[in-house]
Design a protein around this motif. Structure first.
Motif, PDB file in Angstrom:
ATOM      1  N   HIS A   1      39.553  30.541  41.433  1.00 58.35           N
ATOM      2  CA  HIS A   1      39.007  29.778  40.316  1.00 58.35           C
ATOM      3  C   HIS A   1      38.199  30.663  39.370  1.00 58.35           C
ATOM      4  N   LEU A   2      37.565  31.683  39.898  1.00 53.18           N
ATOM      5  CA  LEU A   2      36.768  32.573  39.049  1.00 53.18           C
ATOM      6  C   LEU A   2      37.626  33.522  38.219  1.00 53.18           C
ATOM      7  N   THR A   3      38.902  33.659  38.558  1.00 60.04           N
ATOM      8  CA  THR A   3      39.768  34.525  37.744  1.00 60.04           C
ATOM      9  C   THR A   3      39.944  33.966  36.335  1.00 60.04           C
ATOM     10  N   THR A   4      39.723  32.653  36.175  1.00 62.93           N
ATOM     11  CA  THR A   4      39.866  32.050  34.852  1.00 62.93           C
ATOM     12  C   THR A   4      38.564  32.065  34.067  1.00 62.93           C
ATOM     13  N   GLY A   5      37.493  32.584  34.661  1.00 63.16           N
ATOM     14  CA  GLY A   5      36.218  32.687  33.956  1.00 63.16           C
ATOM     15  C   GLY A   5      35.054  32.189  34.783  1.00 63.16           C
ATOM     16  N   GLU A   6      33.890  32.339  34.212  1.00 66.23           N
ATOM     17  CA  GLU A   6      32.632  31.975  34.859  1.00 66.23           C
ATOM     18  C   GLU A   6      32.593  30.488  35.198  1.00 66.23           C
ATOM     19  N   LYS A   7      32.028  30.198  36.374  1.00 68.09           N
ATOM     20  CA  LYS A   7      31.897  28.807  36.835  1.00 68.09           C
ATOM     21  C   LYS A   7      30.513  28.616  37.439  1.00 68.09           C
ATOM     22  N   SER A   8      29.986  27.391  37.285  1.00 69.60           N
ATOM     23  CA  SER A   8      28.721  27.058  37.939  1.00 69.60           C
ATOM     24  C   SER A   8      29.015  26.681  39.390  1.00 69.60           C
ATOM     25  N   VAL A   9      27.972  26.647  40.194  1.00 73.66           N
ATOM     26  CA  VAL A   9      28.124  26.218  41.582  1.00 73.66           C
ATOM     27  C   VAL A   9      28.669  24.791  41.614  1.00 73.66           C
ATOM     28  N   THR A  10      28.170  23.943  40.729  1.00 69.39           N
ATOM     29  CA  THR A  10      28.645  22.558  40.665  1.00 69.39           C
ATOM     30  C   THR A  10      30.134  22.505  40.319  1.00 69.39           C
ATOM     31  N   ASP A  11      30.563  23.329  39.374  1.00 66.38           N
ATOM     32  CA  ASP A  11      31.993  23.393  39.025  1.00 66.38           C
ATOM     33  C   ASP A  11      32.815  23.781  40.253  1.00 66.38           C
TER      34      ASP A  11
ATOM     35  N   VAL B   1      23.218  28.024  38.328  1.00 66.79           N
ATOM     36  CA  VAL B   1      23.636  29.397  38.608  1.00 66.79           C
ATOM     37  C   VAL B   1      25.129  29.485  38.331  1.00 66.79           C
ATOM     38  N   PHE B   2      25.506  30.474  37.556  1.00 65.40           N
ATOM     39  CA  PHE B   2      26.900  30.684  37.183  1.00 65.40           C
ATOM     40  C   PHE B   2      27.412  31.952  37.835  1.00 65.40           C
ATOM     41  N   TYR B   3      28.644  31.892  38.324  1.00 59.23           N
ATOM     42  CA  TYR B   3      29.260  33.033  39.002  1.00 59.23           C
ATOM     43  C   TYR B   3      30.484  33.496  38.240  1.00 59.23           C
ATOM     44  N   SER B   4      30.703  34.801  38.312  1.00 54.71           N
ATOM     45  CA  SER B   4      31.889  35.400  37.718  1.00 54.71           C
ATOM     46  C   SER B   4      32.328  36.562  38.605  1.00 54.71           C
ATOM     47  N   LEU B   5      33.563  37.008  38.407  1.00 57.66           N
ATOM     48  CA  LEU B   5      34.047  38.156  39.170  1.00 57.66           C
ATOM     49  C   LEU B   5      33.270  39.395  38.746  1.00 57.66           C
ATOM     50  N   ALA B   6      32.917  40.218  39.712  1.00 59.03           N
ATOM     51  CA  ALA B   6      32.086  41.381  39.441  1.00 59.03           C
ATOM     52  C   ALA B   6      32.882  42.574  38.923  1.00 59.03           C
ATOM     53  N   ASP B   7      34.157  42.653  39.275  1.00 62.37           N
ATOM     54  CA  ASP B   7      34.943  43.783  38.786  1.00 62.37           C
ATOM     55  C   ASP B   7      36.416  43.414  38.629  1.00 62.37           C
ATOM     56  N   ASP B   8      37.120  44.250  37.921  1.00 61.14           N
ATOM     57  CA  ASP B   8      38.528  43.999  37.612  1.00 61.14           C
ATOM     58  C   ASP B   8      39.431  44.139  38.837  1.00 61.14           C
ATOM     59  N   ARG B   9      39.000  44.927  39.814  1.00 62.87           N
ATOM     60  CA  ARG B   9      39.821  45.165  41.013  1.00 62.87           C
ATOM     61  C   ARG B   9      40.131  43.845  41.729  1.00 62.87           C
ATOM     62  N   THR B  10      39.122  43.012  41.881  1.00 60.47           N
ATOM     63  CA  THR B  10      39.309  41.726  42.549  1.00 60.47           C
ATOM     64  C   THR B  10      40.286  40.848  41.766  1.00 60.47           C
ATOM     65  N   LYS B  11      40.127  40.810  40.452  1.00 60.96           N
ATOM     66  CA  LYS B  11      41.027  39.991  39.626  1.00 60.96           C
ATOM     67  C   LYS B  11      42.468  40.490  39.749  1.00 60.96           C
ATOM     68  N   ARG B  12      42.665  41.784  39.768  1.00 66.52           N
ATOM     69  CA  ARG B  12      44.020  42.340  39.878  1.00 66.52           C
ATOM     70  C   ARG B  12      44.669  41.952  41.201  1.00 66.52           C
ATOM     71  N   VAL B  13      43.911  42.007  42.288  1.00 65.67           N
ATOM     72  CA  VAL B  13      44.449  41.627  43.595  1.00 65.67           C
ATOM     73  C   VAL B  13      44.795  40.140  43.614  1.00 65.67           C
ATOM     74  N   LEU B  14      43.907  39.304  43.080  1.00 67.86           N
ATOM     75  CA  LEU B  14      44.149  37.867  43.069  1.00 67.86           C
ATOM     76  C   LEU B  14      45.343  37.497  42.194  1.00 67.86           C
ATOM     77  N   GLU B  15      45.525  38.197  41.098  1.00 63.39           N
ATOM     78  CA  GLU B  15      46.704  37.942  40.258  1.00 63.39           C
ATOM     79  C   GLU B  15      47.981  38.282  41.018  1.00 63.39           C
ATOM     80  N   LEU B  16      47.960  39.350  41.788  1.00 60.82           N
ATOM     81  CA  LEU B  16      49.124  39.717  42.597  1.00 60.82           C
ATOM     82  C   LEU B  16      49.385  38.655  43.671  1.00 60.82           C
TER      83      LEU B  16
END
Length: 115
Positions: A44-54, A88-103
């Motif tokens: 879910h975070l690959t699409t952008g920042e989300k709150s804990v509630t989201d 509190v809003f969370y987002s992916l910390a680096d591109d490496r994680t996003k690349r793995v999740l896209e794969l």
């Protein structure tokens, strides 16, 4: 092409140690994302920042469970947090994680018809 192994005579002991360290790092990375709850949050975070509630809503889990998984993801360096008032809003910390999740998405989700 075969990957070199630590006992391969063509690599030095220093190179073997570097390979072992990288394998250990990769193993820790894969272990951290192998938990279904954490993986769903990361997806879910690959699409952008989300709150804990989201995230609670998106993964259909209670706040305590989501917060526990987010704490582990923060500890592992997968996500970063930003506070805005009480939220509190969370987002992916680096591109490496996003690349793995896209794969993972491409391999397991995209175009799958129940298979």
């Amino acid at each position: 092409m075969a990957l070199p192994t630590p006992d391969d005579a063509s690599i030095s002991e220093d190179e073997a140690d570097k390979i072992a360290a990288k394998a250990q790092s990769a193993s820790a990375f894969l272990k951290a994302i192998s938990h279904e709850g954490r993986l769903r949050i990361l997806c879910h975070l690959t699409t952008g920042e989300k709150s804990v509630t989201d995230l609670e809503t998106l993964v259909s889990a209670r706040q305590a469970a989501v917060s526990q998984q987010l704490a582990r993801l923060r500890l592992e360096g997968f996500v970063s947090a930003r506070r805005d008032g009480k939220a509190v809003f969370y987002s992916l910390a680096d591109d490496r994680t996003k690349r793995v999740l896209e794969l993972v998405y491409d391999l397991f989700c995209k175009g799958q018809n129940g298979a």
